[in-house]
Structure formats: structure tokens, C-alpha cells
Design an enzyme around this catalytic site. Structure first.
Site, PDB file in Angstrom:
ATOM      1  CD  GLU A  66      -2.897  -1.004  -0.013  1.00  0.00           C
ATOM      2  OE1 GLU A  66      -3.415   0.100  -0.274  1.00  0.00           O
ATOM      3  OE2 GLU A  66      -3.086  -2.014  -0.697  1.00  0.00           O
ATOM      4  CD1 TRP A  69      -1.142  -0.582  -4.275  1.00  0.00           C
ATOM      5  CD2 TRP A  69      -1.334   0.703  -6.095  1.00  0.00           C
ATOM      6  NE1 TRP A  69      -1.596  -1.374  -5.299  1.00  0.00           N
ATOM      7  CE2 TRP A  69      -1.727  -0.619  -6.423  1.00  0.00           C
ATOM      8  CE3 TRP A  69      -1.367   1.685  -7.084  1.00  0.00           C
ATOM      9  CZ2 TRP A  69      -2.156  -0.978  -7.703  1.00  0.00           C
ATOM     10  CZ3 TRP A  69      -1.792   1.324  -8.362  1.00  0.00           C
ATOM     11  CH2 TRP A  69      -2.182   0.012  -8.650  1.00  0.00           C
ATOM     12  CD1 TRP A  97     -17.313  12.654 -17.780  1.00  0.00           C
ATOM     13  CD2 TRP A  97     -18.395  11.078 -16.618  1.00  0.00           C
ATOM     14  NE1 TRP A  97     -16.383  11.727 -17.396  1.00  0.00           N
ATOM     15  CE2 TRP A  97     -17.017  10.745 -16.673  1.00  0.00           C
ATOM     16  CE3 TRP A  97     -19.270  10.236 -15.939  1.00  0.00           C
ATOM     17  CZ2 TRP A  97     -16.503   9.597 -16.071  1.00  0.00           C
ATOM     18  CZ3 TRP A  97     -18.757   9.102 -15.332  1.00  0.00           C
ATOM     19  CH2 TRP A  97     -17.391   8.784 -15.399  1.00  0.00           C
ATOM     20  CG  ASN A 135      -8.070   2.244   0.632  1.00  0.00           C
ATOM     21  OD1 ASN A 135      -7.987   3.256  -0.055  1.00  0.00           O
ATOM     22  ND2 ASN A 135      -7.779   1.046   0.148  1.00  0.00           N
ATOM     23  CD1 TRP A 153     -13.572  10.418 -14.107  1.00  0.00           C
ATOM     24  CD2 TRP A 153     -12.143  11.328 -12.658  1.00  0.00           C
ATOM     25  NE1 TRP A 153     -12.546  10.952 -14.835  1.00  0.00           N
ATOM     26  CE2 TRP A 153     -11.647  11.515 -13.976  1.00  0.00           C
ATOM     27  CE3 TRP A 153     -11.401  11.819 -11.596  1.00  0.00           C
ATOM     28  CZ2 TRP A 153     -10.444  12.181 -14.239  1.00  0.00           C
ATOM     29  CZ3 TRP A 153     -10.202  12.481 -11.846  1.00  0.00           C
ATOM     30  CH2 TRP A 153      -9.740  12.659 -13.154  1.00  0.00           C
ATOM     31  CD1 TRP A 176     -11.267  10.470  -5.733  1.00  0.00           C
ATOM     32  CD2 TRP A 176     -13.136   9.799  -6.756  1.00  0.00           C
ATOM     33  NE1 TRP A 176     -12.296  10.581  -4.834  1.00  0.00           N
ATOM     34  CE2 TRP A 176     -13.457  10.189  -5.432  1.00  0.00           C
ATOM     35  CE3 TRP A 176     -14.151   9.342  -7.585  1.00  0.00           C
ATOM     36  CZ2 TRP A 176     -14.761  10.133  -4.932  1.00  0.00           C
ATOM     37  CZ3 TRP A 176     -15.442   9.278  -7.104  1.00  0.00           C
ATOM     38  CH2 TRP A 176     -15.743   9.670  -5.792  1.00  0.00           C
TER      39      TRP A 176
END
Length: 229
Positions: A66, A69, A97, A135, A153, A176
């Protein structure tokens, strides 16, 4: 400050072996709780990595992944700064969108935690009260906004940016775009988190839901994930 950050790291180190098992359950203290300290530099990511390497167990390996990341998204922002304003994947940059009053209302209800999906609503109400979101709940809430409500988003990203105590541009944008399938991972657009099955799996007794949705406090566990049944 640093003293508090190191104290929290020490406390987490004792729980780290269970991190891989506990991190997805919002009703238990399964995460490190260090995101604000990492965001403001009151603890360094190198110190966190050293703690993970010292622990040497399955939980510490998961936590280290993590942390990696987090560094990966920092690299993406550095090398591809255009992700701040548009999709990482060029083919999705012109994605049309939906717009209009209905979309605005969907987004507003999501922000208030009034979608009717308990795990999503509990996540947003907790977030609005505390400035932090687990998370697993971030992934569920983001997927629901983009894939189910069809809201851009970038609106969700901005809402998080405005309210997160641990807001980090690279991590927030990366998360996101991951949820929207517009980012730099291999998962396709049809990856959708089912809020009911996610709720059943990660809040099986509805403990987290009841804490933040008092209107469902007396709901039986077998109905609490989908009360309309």
C-alpha cells in the site's frame, strides 16, 4: 506532530501482523491511521517502510504494498501532470458525462449520504463528520458515484479534496481514476463494486452502518445491507 506520529506507528506495529486480514473492515481498527501524518510529513514514508521491513510478516508485506501504491501515484503525478485535469487514458478524455438537474441531485444525495444504499450512506456520513474515510469505503463510494450514479469522477475527487484531512493530490486523483477505470491500471471499465455484496462481506453484522445510520439501528443484520428487501 512527529511524537504523535511515531506513537501511532508504534501502536500500529503491534497490530501490523493482522493488517492483511483486518484492513477491509471499517468497524474495526485495522488500518494504520497514519495517512494524515504521511500527508503532513509528521512521519516520513521511509520510517513507515522501515517499520514494515522490521516486522516481516504477511500483514507488513500487505502494508508495504500500500505504501508502494502511494509512491506510485506520486510518480504518476510527477510524470503525467495532466491527470490533475483529465483522464490518464487518452481514449476516455472525451467521455460525455451526463449533465443536468437529475445528475446534480444524485451527486448532492451522495454527498449527504442519502442514496438509500446503507454502506455508501454510512461511509459519507462518517466522512462528513470526521474528515476521514476508510480505504475500502473510499473504493465502494467512488465506484457507486461513477459507475452506478454516472457522475463525473472529477466531482467526487473534488469533494474528497475539499473534505479530507489527509488529502493528497496524487493519491486522491489516482484512487478516483482507479475507481472510474480512467487511470493507469489494467482493470477495464466494467469493474463495478456491488455495494450490497461489499457491505455483506466487509460489514457483515452491520456494525458500521448502524453507527452512522441511526434510522437503521434496529434493522436485522439479514436486511441491513439492502433494507428494501
Amino acid at each position: 506532530g512527529e511524537r504523535a506520529g511515531l506513537a501511532r506507528l508504534q501502536a500500529f506495529s503491534e497490530r501490523m501482523p493482522n493488517y492483511g486480514r483486518d484492513r477491509d473492515f471499517p468497524s474495526v481498527e485495522g488500518t494504520s491511521g497514519l495517512s494524515v501524518h504521511l500527508r503532513f510529513g509528521t512521519i516520513s514514508v521511509r520510517e513507515a517502510v522501515r517499520a514494515a521491513l522490521r516486522s516481516r510478516n504477511l500483514g507488513s508485506e500487505t502494508w508495504l504494498s500500500e505504501l508502494i501504491w502511494r509512491e506510485f501515484y506520486q510518480m504518476i503525478l510527477d510524470r503525467f501532470p495532466n491527470v490533475v485535469h483529465e483522464a490518464f487514458l487518452e481514449k476516455f478524455r472525451a467521455l460525455p458525462w451526463p449533465q443536468g438537474a437529475e445528475i446534480d441531485e444524485r451527486f448532492a444525495r451522495w454527498c449527504r449520504g442519502e442514496t438509500g444504499y446503507p454502506i455508501v450512506d454510512a461511509a459519507l456520513r462518517h466522512f462528513n463528520q470526521t474528515g476521514w474515510m476508510h480505504n475500502r469505503l473510499r473504493m465502494i463510494a467512488a465506484s457507486f458515484l461513477v459507475k452506478d450514479l454516472l457522475v463525473d469522477w472529477r466531482l467526487g475527487e473534488k469533494y474528497f479534496a475539499d473534505h479530507l484531512n489527509d488529502f493528497d493530490l496524487a493519491a486522491n486523483n489516482g484512487g478516483w481514476q482507479w475507481a472510474a477505470s480512467t487511470g493507469c491500471d489494467a482493470q477495464p471499465y466494467f469493474r463495478i463494486f456491488n455495494p450490497v455484496t461489499q457491505s455483506e462481506k466487509f460489514d457483515p453484522e452491520g456494525s458500521f452502518i448502524r453507527r452512522y445510520l441511526p434510522e437503521l439501528a434496529r434493522c436485522e443484520a439479514r436486511y441491513i445491507h439492502a433494507p428494501w428487501t
